[in-house]
Design an enzyme around this catalytic site. Structure first.
Site, PDB file in Angstrom:
ATOM      1  N   LYS A   1      -0.907  -9.505   3.118  1.00 49.30           N
ATOM      2  CA  LYS A   1      -0.159  -8.947   4.260  1.00 49.30           C
ATOM      3  C   LYS A   1      -1.060  -7.976   5.007  1.00 49.30           C
ATOM      4  O   LYS A   1      -1.741  -7.163   4.377  1.00 49.30           O
ATOM      5  CB  LYS A   1       1.096  -8.237   3.766  1.00 49.30           C
ATOM      6  CG  LYS A   1       1.854  -7.506   4.888  1.00 49.30           C
ATOM      7  CD  LYS A   1       3.248  -7.092   4.489  1.00 49.30           C
ATOM      8  CE  LYS A   1       3.350  -5.782   3.784  1.00 49.30           C
ATOM      9  NZ  LYS A   1       2.865  -4.610   4.551  1.00 49.30           N
TER      10      LYS A   1
ATOM     11  N   ASP B   1       0.834  -1.205   0.000  1.00 48.86           N
ATOM     12  CA  ASP B   1       0.000   0.000   0.000  1.00 48.86           C
ATOM     13  C   ASP B   1       0.871   1.258   0.000  1.00 48.86           C
ATOM     14  O   ASP B   1       0.363   2.377  -0.057  1.00 48.86           O
ATOM     15  CB  ASP B   1      -1.018  -0.008   1.154  1.00 48.86           C
ATOM     16  CG  ASP B   1      -0.377  -0.085   2.519  1.00 48.86           C
ATOM     17  OD1 ASP B   1       0.861  -0.132   2.613  1.00 48.86           O
ATOM     18  OD2 ASP B   1      -1.128  -0.096   3.523  1.00 48.86           O
ATOM     19  N   SER B   2       2.206   1.057  -0.011  1.00 51.84           N
ATOM     20  CA  SER B   2       3.116   2.179  -0.276  1.00 51.84           C
ATOM     21  C   SER B   2       2.796   2.795  -1.636  1.00 51.84           C
ATOM     22  O   SER B   2       3.236   3.918  -1.915  1.00 51.84           O
ATOM     23  CB  SER B   2       4.575   1.707  -0.240  1.00 51.84           C
ATOM     24  OG  SER B   2       4.760   0.587  -1.077  1.00 51.84           O
TER      25      SER B   2
ATOM     26  N   GLU C   1      -1.213  -5.398   8.684  1.00 52.59           N
ATOM     27  CA  GLU C   1      -0.461  -4.787   9.774  1.00 52.59           C
ATOM     28  C   GLU C   1      -1.166  -5.088  11.081  1.00 52.59           C
ATOM     29  O   GLU C   1      -2.374  -4.906  11.185  1.00 52.59           O
ATOM     30  CB  GLU C   1      -0.384  -3.259   9.568  1.00 52.59           C
ATOM     31  CG  GLU C   1       0.376  -2.884   8.324  1.00 52.59           C
ATOM     32  CD  GLU C   1       0.473  -1.375   8.105  1.00 52.59           C
ATOM     33  OE1 GLU C   1       0.136  -0.589   9.007  1.00 52.59           O
ATOM     34  OE2 GLU C   1       0.910  -0.994   7.004  1.00 52.59           O
TER      35      GLU C   1
ATOM     36  N   ASP D   1      -0.874  -6.325  -0.213  1.00 55.19           N
ATOM     37  CA  ASP D   1      -1.211  -5.667   1.046  1.00 55.19           C
ATOM     38  C   ASP D   1      -2.719  -5.541   1.214  1.00 55.19           C
ATOM     39  O   ASP D   1      -3.436  -5.229   0.251  1.00 55.19           O
ATOM     40  CB  ASP D   1      -0.637  -4.242   1.041  1.00 55.19           C
ATOM     41  CG  ASP D   1       0.446  -4.050   2.073  1.00 55.19           C
ATOM     42  OD1 ASP D   1       0.506  -4.825   3.048  1.00 55.19           O
ATOM     43  OD2 ASP D   1       1.245  -3.114   1.902  1.00 55.19           O
TER      44      ASP D   1
ATOM     45  N   GLU E   1       9.197  -3.906  10.487  1.00 56.89           N
ATOM     46  CA  GLU E   1       9.619  -2.618   9.913  1.00 56.89           C
ATOM     47  C   GLU E   1      10.162  -1.708  10.991  1.00 56.89           C
ATOM     48  O   GLU E   1       9.532  -1.527  12.048  1.00 56.89           O
ATOM     49  CB  GLU E   1       8.420  -1.949   9.206  1.00 56.89           C
ATOM     50  CG  GLU E   1       8.779  -0.588   8.629  1.00 56.89           C
ATOM     51  CD  GLU E   1       7.809  -0.061   7.576  1.00 56.89           C
ATOM     52  OE1 GLU E   1       6.857  -0.773   7.208  1.00 56.89           O
ATOM     53  OE2 GLU E   1       8.023   1.085   7.124  1.00 56.89           O
TER      54      GLU E   1
HETATM   55  O1  KIV Z   1       3.515  -1.044   1.595  1.00 57.68           O
HETATM   56  C1  KIV Z   1       4.669  -1.445   1.520  1.00 57.68           C
HETATM   57  O2  KIV Z   1       5.376  -1.262   0.524  1.00 57.68           O
HETATM   58  C2  KIV Z   1       5.203  -2.174   2.661  1.00 57.68           C
HETATM   59  C3  KIV Z   1       6.682  -2.366   2.677  1.00 57.68           C
HETATM   60  C4  KIV Z   1       7.300  -1.090   3.035  1.00 57.68           C
HETATM   61  C5  KIV Z   1       7.080  -3.467   3.551  1.00 57.68           C
HETATM   62  O3  KIV Z   1       4.507  -2.560   3.538  1.00 57.68           O
END
Ligand code: KIV
Length: 276
Positions: free
Chosen positions: A124, A56-57, A126, A95, A193
């Site tokens: 993934k 989600d970056s 959090e 994500d 992280e």
């Molecule tokens: O969203 C993302 O790119 C991430 C990485 C920084 C691990 O969670």
């Protein structure tokens, strides 16, 4: 997108969860990167990256937001589908965006979308102890899960900035306990992280599943970085753990190969990329 037929004929078969566990067991570092489109996915894959994350970056590096909070499930599905078309060997993780996994049923519905529509092989999320029930629910439905601990960018407004986590020994202990609970709940990977080297090492040694670090020091099972950070596309201040791999390289492909090489031979991360 790879097919069963292609998989059989390939000299190096696609990475899966068993491959990743074996790499941990054998002490072979796992090289991971983010990607957001098919063209970069091809380059990341041919460079030898083992795991590709549609993170989600993308909210920050693609959409231009200040945080990952505005990213939606539709956004991740769209980018994941494009990345899946570019991959041959790498394992694809997607994500789960902000507020897309607040309840077990909601998490399952959204994880299914990321896998069925996006082509992801793992999701993934959090979280710590509060996500144990969610991870259990996903695992019970055979959804592979990566649990993201340490700095959780989706919580940036609650934390008050992007800060190193686990410096306080009590907090490091809590993180270790959460990591174990998440593993027991069915998480297949733990991502850490922005934590001190010591926390990265202790958690990695305590877990059976692979631990991937981003700013978690050298003693984890693998490293991940944001693609645009290592290609020197991201402008302005970048986190301490970022290394510009484009410097001295003549193409994005050679920069990505340099990243994979340095992760595999453990020259990245160097002390200047780590937290104490
Ligand atoms: O969203 C993302 O790119 C991430 C990485 C920084 C691990 O969670």
């Amino acid at each position: 997108m790879y097919t069963q037929l292609e998989q059989r004929g390939m000299p190096e078969p696609p990475v899966n969860v068993s491959t990743l566990r074996k790499m941990k067991h054998d002490g072979e570092p796992i090289a991971c990167l983010t990607a957001y489109d098919a063209s970069y996915a091809v380059l990341v894959d041919v460079a030898g990256t083992d795991v590709v994350l549609v993170g989600d970056s993308l909210g920050m590096v693609i959409q231009g937001h200040d945080t990952t909070v505005p990213v939606t499930v539709d956004d991740i599905v769209y980018h994941c589908r494009t990345v899946a078309r570019g991959l041959r060997r790498a394992f694809l993780v997607a994500d789960m965006p902000f507020m897309s996994y607040t309840k077990p049923g909601l998490a399952l519905d959204n994880a299914v979308r990321l896998m069925q529509e996006g082509g992801a092989m793992m999701v993934k999320l959090e979280g710590g102890d509060d996500q144990v029930e969610i991870v259990e629910h996903l695992a019970r439905h055979d959804i592979p899960v990566c649990a993201h601990l340490g700095l959780k960018p989706q919580s940036v407004h609650k934390i008050g900035g992007f800060k190193v986590q686990g410096r306080d020994p009590d907090k490091a202990q809590q993180m270790l306990a959460s990591a174990k609970r998440l593993q027991d709940a069915g998480a297949d990977i733990v991502l850490l992280e922005c934590v001190p080297n010591e926390a990265g090492r202790v958690i990695t040694e305590a877990l059976e599943v692979p631990v991937i670090g981003i700013g978690a020091g050298p003693d984890v099972d693998g490293q991940i970085l944001v693609l645009y950070d290592i290609l020197d596309i991201t402008q302005g201040r970048t986190p301490k753990f970022v290394k510009n791999f484009q410097a001295g390289c003549t193409s994005p492909r050679s920069a990505l190969e340099a990243y994979v090489r340095e992760v595999k031979d453990r020259t990245y991360p160097a002390p200047e990329h780590c937290f104490s």
